[in-house]
Write a protein that holds these residues in place. Structure first.
Motif, PDB file in Angstrom:
ATOM      1  N   ILE A 166       3.496  -8.391   3.306  1.00 19.14           N
ATOM      2  CA  ILE A 166       3.163  -7.163   2.592  1.00 19.14           C
ATOM      3  C   ILE A 166       3.340  -7.453   1.113  1.00 19.14           C
ATOM      4  O   ILE A 166       4.425  -7.852   0.676  1.00 19.14           O
ATOM      5  CB  ILE A 166       4.098  -6.014   3.015  1.00 19.14           C
ATOM      6  CG1 ILE A 166       3.946  -5.720   4.508  1.00 19.14           C
ATOM      7  CG2 ILE A 166       3.844  -4.762   2.176  1.00 19.14           C
ATOM      8  CD1 ILE A 166       5.035  -4.811   5.067  1.00 19.14           C
ATOM      9  N   ALA A 167       2.283  -7.292   0.331  1.00 20.41           N
ATOM     10  CA  ALA A 167       2.358  -7.517  -1.110  1.00 20.41           C
ATOM     11  C   ALA A 167       3.074  -6.337  -1.764  1.00 20.41           C
ATOM     12  O   ALA A 167       2.692  -5.187  -1.585  1.00 20.41           O
ATOM     13  CB  ALA A 167       0.957  -7.670  -1.698  1.00 20.41           C
ATOM     14  N   VAL A 168       4.135  -6.634  -2.508  1.00 20.10           N
ATOM     15  CA  VAL A 168       4.886  -5.615  -3.229  1.00 20.10           C
ATOM     16  C   VAL A 168       4.445  -5.684  -4.688  1.00 20.10           C
ATOM     17  O   VAL A 168       4.371  -6.770  -5.268  1.00 20.10           O
ATOM     18  CB  VAL A 168       6.410  -5.849  -3.096  1.00 20.10           C
ATOM     19  CG1 VAL A 168       7.192  -4.817  -3.884  1.00 20.10           C
ATOM     20  CG2 VAL A 168       6.815  -5.823  -1.630  1.00 20.10           C
ATOM     21  N   GLY A 169       4.173  -4.551  -5.279  1.00 25.29           N
ATOM     22  CA  GLY A 169       3.629  -4.488  -6.632  1.00 25.29           C
ATOM     23  C   GLY A 169       4.664  -4.589  -7.733  1.00 25.29           C
ATOM     24  O   GLY A 169       4.587  -3.850  -8.714  1.00 25.29           O
ATOM     25  N   GLY A 170       5.647  -5.441  -7.593  1.00 22.95           N
ATOM     26  CA  GLY A 170       6.646  -5.636  -8.637  1.00 22.95           C
ATOM     27  C   GLY A 170       7.955  -4.942  -8.321  1.00 22.95           C
ATOM     28  O   GLY A 170       8.135  -4.329  -7.263  1.00 22.95           O
ATOM     29  N   LEU A 171       8.894  -5.032  -9.257  1.00 23.12           N
ATOM     30  CA  LEU A 171      10.239  -4.516  -9.051  1.00 23.12           C
ATOM     31  C   LEU A 171      10.255  -2.996  -8.857  1.00 23.12           C
ATOM     32  O   LEU A 171      10.964  -2.489  -7.989  1.00 23.12           O
ATOM     33  CB  LEU A 171      11.152  -4.909 -10.213  1.00 23.12           C
ATOM     34  CG  LEU A 171      12.617  -4.560 -10.022  1.00 23.12           C
ATOM     35  CD1 LEU A 171      13.204  -5.321  -8.837  1.00 23.12           C
ATOM     36  CD2 LEU A 171      13.408  -4.859 -11.280  1.00 23.12           C
ATOM     37  N   ALA A 172       9.481  -2.262  -9.640  1.00 22.82           N
ATOM     38  CA  ALA A 172       9.466  -0.801  -9.508  1.00 22.82           C
ATOM     39  C   ALA A 172       8.963  -0.397  -8.119  1.00 22.82           C
ATOM     40  O   ALA A 172       9.525   0.503  -7.487  1.00 22.82           O
ATOM     41  CB  ALA A 172       8.602  -0.172 -10.594  1.00 22.82           C
TER      42      ALA A 172
END
Length: 186
Positions: A166-172
């Motif tokens: 699952i690609a997470v869109g960064g820390l936020a």
């Protein structure tokens, strides 16, 4: 006696029947090597190899040379991203790793695993997710990636074939969705 006007044939290793391996592969392997016995507790503690200490331009030049000899040469995620032009610096990659470390260290159940793919700093496992399995399998796993500019992939808990990350869109995005990612079930 050698005639000064006659060019001399210099024997090569191949003409002597020797097999020559490219040295760039060995040099790159040594550049990735961690000190013997190192057991880092976070990606920051794993930054002990030459690729983390040498001047960035030298690291990038050696990586590109090694990759020219072997396109699949192992390398840290941030170096692959730096070479592709999608990350601005090694320092930016280290900051991303450190921010994820700070977030996961503050939550119970996350454990840093200091081994994995050669060249990579390691990955994180969410140990409570294993309880959801009826047979042995893999817990929810978080790793850094150069696959996308969110730099974080999560593989859900699973028994059997590995599901796609699952690609997470960064820390936020990770911070906002961490509870949901922790509760994924097979």
């Amino acid at each position: 006696m050698v005639d000064a006007g006659t060019p001399q044939r210099i024997p090569t290793p191949q003409s002597r029947g020797l097999h020559v391996e490219p040295m760039i592969g060995l040099e790159w392997s040594e550049a990735l090597e961690q000190p013997f016995g190192a057991q880092p507790g976070s990606p920051g503690e794993a930054r002990l190899s030459w690729v983390h200490r040498a001047p960035e331009v030298q690291v990038l030049a050696l990586y590109r040379a090694a990759r020219a000899a072997d396109p699949d040469v192992p390398a840290p995620w941030w170096l692959r991203a730096l070479a592709a032009g999608t990350l601005t610096s090694r320092l930016e990659g280290c900051r991303i790793e450190d921010r994820v470390t700070k977030l996961l260290d503050a939550r119970p159940g996350w454990v840093f695993v200091p081994w994995g793919e050669e060249g990579e700093p390691g990955y994180w496992e969410y140990m409570p997710s294993e309880r959801a399995l009826s047979r042995p399998g893999m817990p929810t796993t978080l790793a850094h990636t150069d696959r996308h500019t969110g730099w974080i992939d999560v593989v859900p808990v699973h028994a059997g074939p590995t599901p796609p990350p699952i690609a997470v869109g960064g820390l936020a995005d990770l911070r906002a969705n961490l509870a949901r990612l922790e509760s994924l079930t097979p």
